[in-house]
Design a protein around this motif. Structure first.
Motif, mmCIF file in Angstrom:
data_model
loop_
_atom_site.group_PDB
_atom_site.id
_atom_site.type_symbol
_atom_site.label_atom_id
_atom_site.label_comp_id
_atom_site.label_asym_id
_atom_site.label_seq_id
_atom_site.Cartn_x
_atom_site.Cartn_y
_atom_site.Cartn_z
ATOM 1 N N HIS A 264 -11.725 -3.429 -0.196
ATOM 2 C CA HIS A 264 -12.271 -2.175 -0.726
ATOM 3 C C HIS A 264 -11.961 -1.989 -2.196
ATOM 4 C CE1 HIS A 264 -8.295 -0.249 0.426
ATOM 5 N NE2 HIS A 264 -8.539 0.478 -0.647
ATOM 6 N N ALA A 266 -11.342 1.103 -4.876
ATOM 7 C CA ALA A 266 -11.043 2.535 -4.947
ATOM 8 C C ALA A 266 -11.507 3.072 -6.296
ATOM 9 C CB ALA A 266 -9.547 2.775 -4.767
ATOM 10 N N GLU A 343 -13.428 3.430 -1.549
ATOM 11 C CA GLU A 343 -12.502 4.547 -1.399
ATOM 12 C C GLU A 343 -12.725 5.475 -2.594
ATOM 13 O OE1 GLU A 343 -8.354 3.333 -1.433
ATOM 14 O OE2 GLU A 343 -7.646 5.373 -1.839
HETATM 15 FE FE FE2 Z 1 -7.003 1.837 -1.383
#
Ligand code: FE2
Length: 381
Positions: A264, A266, A343
């Protein structure tokens, strides 16, 4: 300190990489035109530049997507024998390049190679009317995730190889600021090798470490090492699965991605409520957190200058450490394979990763895994 260790430190200091910040993240995807549209309409990016058949490329096309200080590039193959097609066949859509801005590409590339990096692209200068881009690329600990080093001379455009685009379909959300951190999932037993690569080759230092005691549920667990560069602008976490009664989310990722890769990215904001509200309107789906998480949250977290009702309604997670608090939320995977996701994070003093939310996050992912039938079973080939 022994003489040998001292000399080694001097050599490393002399060969410091001087990485400044993340310049762009390039995804290899099945259909760049549609992926660009998705990133713009769902997440508020704007298509600012394009390269493909019309600009003389024959094997790939590519769109540059910008939002504040965040730059994503989506690239797809035009021919079946393109390396992009091979990547997508194996991994599905995923991150190929996390490019880093540097002042001197030649010096950084030379230092990285001297420290043991595998060269992918020797330094090249791409010149245009307004200026030029200098670029070089090395492999990370995996050949399917690379790091380009880039520097632009007198040129605010992405690259002279691209032509500007005036997008018709963006929904800009100015509240997003920059990439906060990127998390990489790696195979069991490989985390230390990756961490060593980032510390000894890329000049990062260890920032934090989490074990299965910190990150686990009744069913699954993972270990994680967080590393960052000298300026603190580039932060990567490396996760590896831990054997448990269920299949760790990291193992599910590895099975479907067919190897290690970016789990992911962020994105930091100062107004998470506004961003989540807009992304939900745009159709973005987030991981679900049950109401029980919010019972007693105010008492656990303490004083906070935020709209508690909105946080609960939007399913935003909250955590506090000794430096302050943070708010965060995770999207569902961006592709049909349960692999890469985004995120959103808002930091109010806290420099952590929401340790108090790890359990809630894991349980949310396990509910998704159970829905997919991948919590206990192994996917068929
Ligand atoms: Fe994270």
């Amino acid at each position: 300190m022994t003489v040998q260790a001292s000399e080694r430190t001097q050599i490393q200091e002399k060969n410091a990489l001087h990485l400044e910040e993340i310049d762009y993240v390039e995804f290899y995807v099945g259909n760049a035109r549609q992926a660009a549209h998705f990133f713009c309409t769902a997440f508020g990016f704007t298509s600012v530049a394009y390269a493909g058949l019309e600009t003389g490329w024959r094997d790939r096309s590519s769109y540059v997507l910008k939002q504040s200080n965040i730059c994503f590039v989506v690239t797809s193959a035009l021919t079946p024998d393109s390396p992009v097609a091979e990547f997508v066949k194996l991994h599905g859509d995923g991150v190929y390049d996390i490019a880093l801005r540097v002042d001197d590409v030649h010096a950084t590339f030379k230092s990285a190679v001297m420290r043991g990096a595998k060269p992918i692209l020797e330094p090249v200068t791409i010149a245009g009317e307004a200026g030029c881009l200098v670029k070089a690329t090395i492999a990370s600990y995996s050949n399917d995730l690379v790091h380009s080093f880039v520097h632009r001379h007198h040129n605010t455009e992405f690259s002279p190889e691209y032509v500007p685009l005036s997008s018709q379909f963006s929904t800009p959300i100015p509240e997003l600021i920059e990439i906060d951190h990127i998390v990489i999932n790696v195979e069991l037993g490989k985390m230390d090798g990756w961490a060593k690569f980032y510390s000894s080759v890329m000049d990062f230092y260890a920032f934090q470490e989490f074990t299965s005691r910190d990150i686990s549920t009744l069913n699954t667990a993972l270990s994680s090492k967080v590393l960052q560069n000298k300026t603190g602008q580039v932060r990567f976490a490396v996760n590896e699965p831990v054997i448990g009664s269920g299949r760790s989310q990291v193992q599910e990722y590895l099975d479907f991605y067919q190897g290690s890769g970016v789990q992911h990215i962020a994105l930091r904001t100062n107004s998470i409520v506004k961003v989540v509200q807009q992304w939900r309107i745009n159709g973005v789906e987030f991981l679900y957190t049950p109401d029980a998480y919010y019972d007693g949250l105010r008492q656990r977290i303490g004083e906070m200058n935020e709209d508690w009702d909105a946080i609960r309604d939007l399913n935003i997670l909250v955590d506090r450490d000794h430096e302050g608090y943070l708010l965060q939320i995770f999207t569902k995977p961006l592709t049909d394979r349960p692999t890469v996701f985004l995120e959103i994070i808002q930091r109010n003093g806290s420099k952590g990763f929401g340790n108090g939310n790890f359990k809630a996050l894991f349980e949310a992912i396990e509910r998704e895994q159970a829905n997919r039938g991948t919590l206990y079973s192994i996917p068929e080939d």
